[in-house]
Motif scaffolding. Sequence first.
Motif, PDB file in Angstrom:
ATOM      1  N   GLU A  83     -43.662 -12.968  35.056  1.00 35.10           N
ATOM      2  CA  GLU A  83     -42.487 -11.783  36.202  1.00 35.10           C
ATOM      3  C   GLU A  83     -42.791 -10.533  35.428  1.00 35.10           C
ATOM      4  N   GLY A  84     -43.300  -9.664  37.094  1.00 36.28           N
ATOM      5  CA  GLY A  84     -43.341  -8.564  36.684  1.00 36.28           C
ATOM      6  C   GLY A  84     -44.394  -7.482  35.482  1.00 36.28           C
ATOM      7  N   MET A  85     -45.325  -8.126  35.942  1.00 34.74           N
ATOM      8  CA  MET A  85     -46.225  -7.778  34.997  1.00 34.74           C
ATOM      9  C   MET A  85     -47.676  -6.520  35.444  1.00 34.74           C
ATOM     10  N   VAL A  86     -48.388  -6.009  34.639  1.00 32.45           N
ATOM     11  CA  VAL A  86     -48.548  -4.824  35.057  1.00 32.45           C
ATOM     12  C   VAL A  86     -50.527  -5.200  34.869  1.00 32.45           C
ATOM     13  N   ASP A 106     -50.914  -5.718  31.357  1.00 34.37           N
ATOM     14  CA  ASP A 106     -50.772  -6.764  31.203  1.00 34.37           C
ATOM     15  C   ASP A 106     -51.985  -7.794  30.979  1.00 34.37           C
ATOM     16  N   ARG A 148     -48.491  -1.983  39.120  1.00 32.81           N
ATOM     17  CA  ARG A 148     -47.898  -3.162  39.023  1.00 32.81           C
ATOM     18  C   ARG A 148     -48.329  -4.299  39.666  1.00 32.81           C
TER      19      ARG A 148
END
Lengths: 620, 254
Positions: B33-36, B39, B81
């Motif tokens: 969740e929430g990876m850019v 990442d 994102r």
Amino acid sequence: MTDVRNHQYDVLVIGAGGAGLRAAIEATRDGASVAVICKSMLGKAHTVMAEGGAAAALANKDPRDSWQTHFRDTMKGGKYLNDWRMAEIHAKESPDRIRELEQWGAIFDRIPPGLKGADGKPLKAGTISQRNFGGHTYPRLAHIGDATGLELIRTLQDRGIHSGMDVFMEYTVRRLFTTDGRVSGCFAYNRADGTLHTFQGKTTILATGGITRCWAVCSGSWEYTGEGHALAYWAGAEMGDMEFVQFHPTGMIWPPSVRGILVTEGVRGEGGVLTNSEGERFMFNYVPEMYKNEFADTQQEAQAWVDEVIADVTATQRRPPELLTRDVVAKAINSEKKAGRASEHGGVYLDISWRDEEQVKKKLPGMYHQFKELAAVDITKEPMEVGPTAHYVMGGVKVDPVTQESSVPGLYAAGEAATGLHGANRLGGNSLTDLLTFGKRAGEYAAKAAAETDGYLEISQTDIDAVVAETLAPLNRQEGENPAKVVEDLREMMQEKAGIIRTGALLEEALADLDELEARGEKTAPGGGRIYNPGWHQALEISAMADISRMCALSALAREESRGAHTRDDFPVPDRSHWGKVNSVIWLEEGEMKIRHDPCPPISAELRALLDASDLSEEE
Amino acid sequence: MGREVTFRVFRGEPDEDGVPKGELVDYTVEMDEGMVVLDVIHKIQAESAPDLSCRWNCKAGKCGSCSAEVNGKARLMCMTRMADIEEETPEGEPVLIKPMQAFPLVKDLVADVSWAYELNKTIPPLTGPEEKDWVFSQEEADRVQEFRSCIECMLCVNTCHVLREHNMFDEFAGPRFFVRLADLEMHPMDAGDRLEMVKDDLGIGYCNITRCCTDVCPAGINITDNAIIPLKERVVTEYYDPLAILAKKLGLRK
């Protein structure tokens, strides 16, 4: 034979953050030839991430401020383990370092017209403005919104490139050489093209920053693997106060990919409040005895202070407990979590949304964008979720407070790589003026010593061959673990066993685990070649990370009390009678890590009179 | 969770003539969740390609190290994102990741931006009064602070067609350095004059105001309107405005 290129400079500066650049500028001013050797590109070093401001008693915003009060605040925040001579020099010289930065192009925020001081006299409009921060009695931090570090590094960078220094970008230093007990140079590899280099220097300055990448939740980048600390230790330098690692109370915690990224203390300086899952403003329950008289004990009083800050008038009320020192706030958040009052994702809430939307965007533009873009949270409308993040190491290379020379002749250290100024806990804003003040001094004295030195000392070929072989070894291993896995395990282990709350048993486990992790580190196989190979670079970082983690765990195990950033669950209170009067010292002797405790240097009566007498007697 | 995404990443090095030689390699990783984007690159390094090169530092949009082209658009990998990238990438297609194309290649996603450091050395620094404690208003500071929020990510340079298509690195300073020059020229205490340099050596005339630089600036600097156009106007006034030239001759203007 592997090709190794040699370079000669009067002064070698390792690191190009604030301390390194300031040192290089000073050394070139004194006529020395200077090489700046840095792991990243110029202008990208960790200083760029500093947000809130640089603490200096300019007394622009509140004429009651003085170097004496700054000195007192720094010593109190450090729980009296600071080297008082460094705290004195820092408090006295910081204002000039800020003014000088302005003349080099830094544009600090200004004081608006029409403000009055506590005595009713008007403040001088258009001079450098200052903001409130934890542990500082008066508004003291010169700042540029919440991007002070960027301004600092860019100013020094643009000044530095015209000073005649040569910059070796994307070079990692692997070893310092000593010749007849004096530092004679260093070995580095070029990260971009894989070439190998030796640098002969008459003097060497370590300005390598910190070590917090050794913890899983940290605000540091890949650079913060602490090679600088390790280089000094391997060269025989004495390391001080390595148990003191600051966990900044407010790092981002959600989503997982942003865990640890810093949320500036400036949010609380601008009136941000901390609440738990029950909506309670819990910091009122955590005001330590030594700060009881200086902080508001009701929400009304705290709000009255914030109203004064917003109205830009001199504060007459006591400040909100959210602005207690970082060690206190981090531990309070930890206690709230333990008591089952954590926020949705395991932190607490930090709320600035009650303030005017445009004001928040103007005062905290970086935070607004950071949360909006990385967490899809609009901080002008809803609270942030925050929790502690490993941020800064107070410990480091022990240095002479005046010259910044270490216990190894010819080796100097400044900024986060050195120890002494901050004691058991650093005040926010003191690091930026630390690196300017002592970066300048290191540059000045290293250049002076270089000018008094004839020629270069010879570096032993055996030493060069050994470090070359060690550096290339990971590329020659065909089979082995991915170094990233070892680094990840080390960081998780340190987080669990040498984090905010420590116990003797866990620290002993940490020391045993480190032996195992280091052994694994020696067998990793990153694959690939010498051109820009991050796997190879990471494989080489593990030995430094293991030794630094060991220094921290060993000195944390020895200090059987809780003080500042060091908290032992099995020794929960400070012990003024013994531990409050000694600094830990670590050094390498015949391949073994040794530790002892030296009495803090005796403070002069004149300076002692500036300190809070009740703090000192209370703990006797 | 358990959702997967495929990245098609440029892997390669320049040949002896500096021409990039390499291939696009597919890597599939599981999303958190929430990876850019950065990442995902780190996850690829940790799981299958330790030697995949990319630059990064702060991971919070403050240092400008992780510039790359994601699906053909120049951006900071740390501030992009995955939720947005997945939305813009056509179903079943991989996400395309390449280094900045206007600069020479070092390896994989790392570009050689040494041009910028060399150019910066040629720009004369601030010349202000010797006296300390300078006084100027916040309004004067605001104008320059916008320029000083530049993180030197070079996305603007990478996007500018004068440099990207026409390769005029020797004649044209590009948006980043016009921002730097605007910072110096509009600094309330600066006494220096760099306009001749802006006109001749740095070639501001080549910019035809297509605003591509402003569009990609992650710091939100209004490069075209606030830096480049005012510099162009100053050059025109100084060198091409007959009234101004006459006034100068008559000693009415500096």
